[in-house]
Design a protein around this motif. Structure first.
Motif, PDB file in Angstrom:
ATOM      1  N   VAL A   1       0.853  -1.176   0.000  1.00 46.03           N
ATOM      2  CA  VAL A   1       0.000   0.000   0.000  1.00 46.03           C
ATOM      3  C   VAL A   1       0.895   1.233   0.000  1.00 46.03           C
ATOM      4  N   VAL A   2       0.563   2.210  -0.830  1.00 47.06           N
ATOM      5  CA  VAL A   2       1.299   3.479  -0.890  1.00 47.06           C
ATOM      6  C   VAL A   2       0.409   4.577  -0.311  1.00 47.06           C
ATOM      7  N   CYS A   3       1.001   5.418   0.537  1.00 48.97           N
ATOM      8  CA  CYS A   3       0.248   6.494   1.184  1.00 48.97           C
ATOM      9  C   CYS A   3       1.018   7.802   1.033  1.00 48.97           C
ATOM     10  N   ASP A   4       0.310   8.886   0.815  1.00 50.10           N
ATOM     11  CA  ASP A   4       0.970  10.180   0.727  1.00 50.10           C
ATOM     12  C   ASP A   4       1.302  10.708   2.126  1.00 50.10           C
ATOM     13  N   GLU A   5       2.152  11.729   2.204  1.00 49.39           N
ATOM     14  CA  GLU A   5       2.651  12.238   3.482  1.00 49.39           C
ATOM     15  C   GLU A   5       1.560  12.833   4.356  1.00 49.39           C
TER      16      GLU A   5
ATOM     17  N   TYR B   1      -4.629   9.667   0.996  1.00 49.57           N
ATOM     18  CA  TYR B   1      -4.956   8.512   0.172  1.00 49.57           C
ATOM     19  C   TYR B   1      -4.092   7.316   0.554  1.00 49.57           C
ATOM     20  N   ALA B   2      -4.718   6.137   0.612  1.00 49.70           N
ATOM     21  CA  ALA B   2      -4.009   4.876   0.824  1.00 49.70           C
ATOM     22  C   ALA B   2      -4.324   4.001  -0.381  1.00 49.70           C
TER      23      ALA B   2
ATOM     24  N   ILE C   1      -5.600   1.649   6.866  1.00 47.83           N
ATOM     25  CA  ILE C   1      -4.781   2.860   6.905  1.00 47.83           C
ATOM     26  C   ILE C   1      -5.662   4.099   6.736  1.00 47.83           C
ATOM     27  N   ALA C   2      -6.659   4.021   5.863  1.00 45.74           N
ATOM     28  CA  ALA C   2      -7.564   5.158   5.672  1.00 45.74           C
ATOM     29  C   ALA C   2      -8.309   5.474   6.961  1.00 45.74           C
ATOM     30  N   ARG C   3      -8.684   4.447   7.731  1.00 42.67           N
ATOM     31  CA  ARG C   3      -9.342   4.701   9.008  1.00 42.67           C
ATOM     32  C   ARG C   3      -8.385   5.373   9.983  1.00 42.67           C
TER      33      ARG C   3
ATOM     34  N   GLY D   1      -7.809   9.035   8.534  1.00 45.34           N
ATOM     35  CA  GLY D   1      -8.974   9.821   8.180  1.00 45.34           C
ATOM     36  C   GLY D   1      -9.033  10.109   6.696  1.00 45.34           C
ATOM     37  N   GLY D   2      -8.221   9.405   5.913  1.00 40.29           N
ATOM     38  CA  GLY D   2      -8.167   9.610   4.472  1.00 40.29           C
ATOM     39  C   GLY D   2      -9.085   8.676   3.714  1.00 40.29           C
TER      40      GLY D   2
END
Length: 595
Positions: free
Chosen positions: A346-350, A354-355, A373-375, A378-379
């Motif tokens: 999974v790639v996530c921005d800083e 977004y995940a 990861i989004a939970r 909050g993304g």
């Protein structure tokens, strides 16, 4: 000799804001049960020799079991809460249960986040001729508040408001303040993660604070301060845009995760993500290692990211990269082998907006991890798998979730393609599994009910063969137990172990429990057969966790584990060892159908 239980307020986040007495208790601790990512893990470094338990993934019974067990074992136990335990600390029920059990405890206060927020704002919450009253409250949400404590009624007093746990819907909150008669130009401020390294302050008025908070990206873990006491200062802290989540008991991904970051900002975000996952190790550059908690953290030298990733590729079930997707793709491309064996990626921005599930979305659990990861941030989870996008059934995910053996993996692709293309699907399986998983899909039809554990899926000229073991729930319980209490424990055990109620074929227990009405009622509610075994048969079964208490009181070495193994049949094995939750024990064994 009994030990000692101490509830300690960890403070708002900065490790130096824990009290001296709290720090001393941690240094003496043998066991620390801490409130997940809400507690800065740097504080745990004070308790170097202790055994740590993250309560974010635990039920109240699980927490109390550890506290009581280690207290009776003579250990020094610290229950570490964020801020001050007395303010939204959820300690009341723990105190009550310890009082009921006759177990003493002490409480060490901590610095509340409300005071850390006031310090960050450099304001006095009570000022002559402006406000001599401070109201600490929260807005009604999923957790209601008493009618007389509604935000509209409290805001009408005109005093300083410090509002916890309410930043997720600022527009609604501000409308309530205006409805209460507060002026639109009343000063307002929001402090995100007060005293943490990535603290963020947003200032404004009731009229514009909601839009400013949205622009800053604050979604969780913030203190809201309303009142003209704020006009007495104008200092601003350095801005760090970040967010966090607290719903950690809802993880769906199970496995060990490596979280990589390359920049300082990414390292801070990666630390938040890692602390919110159930089993994660954080990898950051050496020059940023001091900015993150050292617990579960590994650092790599400048220019050694690729080498570190290569050497760890087969050591983890999943990888999270807090960096540009292109960097991750270029590095993992040469490491990928087969979608059935590759780890999830999974790639996530800083900023945690977004995940993106990049690799092994289904079988590897990448899609589930992206949602987790989004939970946390909050993304938003970004899923590109066709069946997920179209909300279609995915039989590889079904097999993973229900612990099925895939006998014909070569047909998975054909079945998946047929499903995505809208072709009809015929299945043979138990009616319980079908109703729980596929009844809502009009193109999926149950053509034959099976009770032998074999699952057949036919579509587009392909046939997928799965086999589910016969899973049996073994139950041990105290006399007079209620069906509802058994249900509470079983639900928790199933969720923690990744099982569903429809996976179970039977319930088993000891013969001495045959007249236990609560157990009988529970089996009826589950619509499962209930099998009992005499003591001599149970005692002939080797189990990993025999019970001295059961042997002393009932003449039986094991109830839940032994009965589950016997009912599951020959060559059965334990999938879930005995889980004890006060007055109920539960275990799950699996064996071949028809054994």
């Amino acid at each position: 000799m009994s030990g000692k239980i101490t509830f300690v307020g960890a403070g708002p986040g900065d490790p130096e804001l824990i009290t001296l007495k709290g720090a001393a208790a941690l240094r003496e601790a043998d066991t620390v049960v801490y409130a997940g990512s809400l507690v800065n893990e740097k504080i745990l470094e004070l308790a170097g020799h202790a055994e740590f338990h993250n309560s974010a993934k635990m039920s109240l019974d699980e927490v109390l079991t550890i506290l009581k067990r280690d207290y009776l074992a003579g250990k020094m136990v610290v229950r570490l809460h964020t801020g001050d335990p007395s303010v939204y600390g959820a300690v009341g029920e723990q105190f009550h249960l310890l009082d009921q059990a006759g177990i003493p405890y002490t409480v060490i206060p901590g610095v509340s986040s409300v005071f850390a927020a006031a310090a960050a704002l450099q304001t006095e919450l009570t000022m002559p001729e402006i406000s001599q009253t401070v109201i600490l409250t929260r807005d009604a949400g999923r957790t209601p508040v008493p009618e007389k404590e509604s935000l509209e009624l409290l805001a009408a007093h005109g005093s300083t408001l410090c509002i916890f746990l309410s930043v997720s819907d600022m527009e609604k909150l501000c409308r309530k303040l205006l409805a209460a008669g507060r002026s639109p130009d009343t000063a307002a401020a929001v402090v995100y993660r007060a005293s943490w390294e990535n603290e963020l302050i947003v200032r404004g008025t009731i009229a514009d604070i909601a839009s400013k908070v949205a622009e800053a990206g604050i979604k969780r873990q913030a203190m809201i301060v309303i009142g003209d006491v704020l006009r007495k200062d104008g200092a601003l802290s350095k801005l760090y845009d970040s967010e966090f989540a607290t719903g950690y008991r809802h993880h769906k991904f199970r496995g060990q995760t490596a979280v990589f970051a390359l920049t300082r900002q990414a390292s801070l975000k990666a630390a938040e993500i890692a602390s919110g996952l159930s089993d994660a190790v954080l990898f950051v550059p050496e020059k940023f290692a001091d900015a993150v908690p050292s617990l579960h953290t590994s650092s790599f030298a400048a220019g050694k990211f690729g080498e570190t990733l290569d050497s760890n590729w087969r050591n983890y079930d999943a990888f999270v990269f807090v960096m540009a997707a292109g960097i991750a793709v270029r590095h993992i491309g040469k490491l990928c082998e087969d979608k059935k064996r590759d780890p999830a990626v999974v790639v996530c921005d800083e900023k945690g907006n977004y995940a993106v599930s990049l690799l092994s979305g289904h079988i590897g659990g990448g899609n589930a991890l992206a949602h987790d990861i989004a939970r946390i941030t909050g993304g938003q989870a970004v899923i590109t798998t066709a069946s997920d996008v179209q909300k279609l059934p995915a039989f590889d995910v079904f097999a993973e979730e229900h612990h099925c053996v895939i006998e014909t993996p070569e047909t998975l692709t054909g079945i998946a393609a047929a499903v995505v293309n809208g072709e009809p699907v015929e299945v043979e399986m138990s009616a319980r599994l079908f109703e729980a998983n596929f009844a809502g899909y009009p193109d999926v039809t149950l053509v034959k009910e099976r009770t032998d554990g074999l699952i057949l899926v036919r579509s587009g000229g392909s046939e997928l063969r799965l086999h589910q073991p016969r899973f049996v729930l073994g139950i041990g319980c105290r006399k007079g137990i209620t069906a509802d209490r058994i249900g509470e424990v079983v639900d928790a055990v199933l969720e923690k172990a990744g099982f569903f109620p429809e996976d179970l074929c039977a319930i088993a227990s000891a013969e001495v429990k045959r007249e236990e009405t609560g157990l009988l009622e529970f089996a009826r509610k589950m619509n499962l057969p209930l099998q009992f075994f005499p003591a001599e048969k149970l005692n002939a079964v080797e189990v990993p966790n025999p019970s001295q208490a059961a042997e002393r009181n009932l003449g039986i070495r094991s109830v839940s584990e032994a009965s589950a193994l016997l009912a599951a049949g020959e060559n059965a094995r334990l999938y879930v060892e005995k889980q004890r939750c006060g007055d109920v024990t539960a275990a799950i064994a699996g064996g071949n159908h028809g054994s």
